[in-house]
Design an enzyme around this catalytic site. Structure first.
Site, short mmCIF file in Angstrom:
data_model
loop_
_atom_site.label_atom_id
_atom_site.label_comp_id
_atom_site.label_asym_id
_atom_site.label_seq_id
_atom_site.Cartn_x
_atom_site.Cartn_y
_atom_site.Cartn_z
N SER A 20 0.85 -1.19 0.00
CA SER A 20 0.00 0.00 0.00
C SER A 20 0.89 1.24 0.00
CB SER A 20 -0.91 0.02 1.23
OG SER A 20 -1.54 1.27 1.39
N TYR B 95 -0.89 -0.72 10.47
CA TYR B 95 -1.13 -0.92 9.04
C TYR B 95 0.02 -0.37 8.22
CZ TYR B 95 -3.50 -0.98 4.54
OH TYR B 95 -3.82 -1.22 3.22
#
Length: 248
Positions: free
Chosen positions: A131, A144
């Protein structure tokens, strides 16, 4: 080709599975809950094989991948992931541990098992979904961001180590893609794109054997600026209310 996709029942994984199935490839998908996988797709493609597997369980994943392609595995997508959802200023360590387990250990398990099959043939392609969040520490999303940073660096290292042995490695770093994971976000998502469009772009990058693919382009520009700027300036910007989505 034999292609195995973890987290393949929704979002990017599902869109990729459909693309490769439409081209006639044999595709294996796994997820913790197969009930999310569209029945019409399961019924349409005879070359599709589905497994109900948790990627953090290496034994289950090993059985699934070796059942699908015990000798010839051309590509594996370590795509299963866990997002943070609502972003809190107070670290949620139970959630953080689950994120690390799925997003990092899940990738390690997938690559480990796939390489057992690919290495004797000196041929194969490992792909992991990271990501743009992996390029910086985002407010309220520490675990995350850390998990995706780990995936980026793992892939960068493995690409160097495995290329001479015939194995390609690609890290995919998308911006905001319309998936069940991003629907958990309670904030604006600039440059949001559909999972189908994302899958087409990812497939093209894989065909070019890119080691790192960051998209869309406008998000890549933004992330590059944030990543390279002095960290004191980055923290100043990200503490502004318009950019900081974490809540008390």
């Amino acid at each position: 080709m034999n292609i195995f996709i973890t987290g393949g029942t929704t979002g990017i994984g599902l869109a990729l599975a459909k693309l490769y199935l439409e081209e006639g490839h044999r595709v294996g998908v796994c997820a913790r809950n197969l009930s999310k996988f569209p029945a019409e797709i399961r019924n349409k493609y005879k070359q599709l094989v589905c497994y109900e597997v948790d990627v953090t369980n290496r034994e289950e994943l090993y059985k699934a991948i070796h059942d699908f392609a015990p000798v010839e595995l051309d590509m594996v997508f370590a795509n299963a992931g866990r997002s943070v959802g609502a972003k809190s200023k107070t670290p949620q360590f139970s959630v953080a541990n689950e994120i690390i387990d799925i997003n990092v250990k899940g990738v390690l398990n997938t690559f480990d098992i796939a390489l057992e099959i690919m290495m004797p043939r000196k041929k194969g392609h490992l792909i992991a979904t990271a990501s743009v969040a992996g390029f910086m520490g985002l407010p309220g999303a520490g675990a995350y961001s850390a998990s995706k940073a780990a995936v980026l660096k793992l892939c960068e290292s493995y690409a160097l180590d495995l290329k001479p042995r015939g194995i390609n490695v690609t890290a995919i770093a998308p911006g905001f893609v319309d998936t069940p994971l991003t629907k958990q976000n309670n904030h604006k998502m600039p440059f949001l794109m559909s999972a189908d469009k994302a899958a087409r772009l990812i497939k093209r990058a894989i065909e070019k054997k890119k080691v790192l693919y960051v998209f869309p382009f406008r998000m890549k520009v933004v992330v590059s600026i944030l990543d390279k700027m002095p960290r004191s300036l980055y923290r100043l910007i990200m503490n502004l209310k318009m950019f900081n989505y974490s809540e008390e």
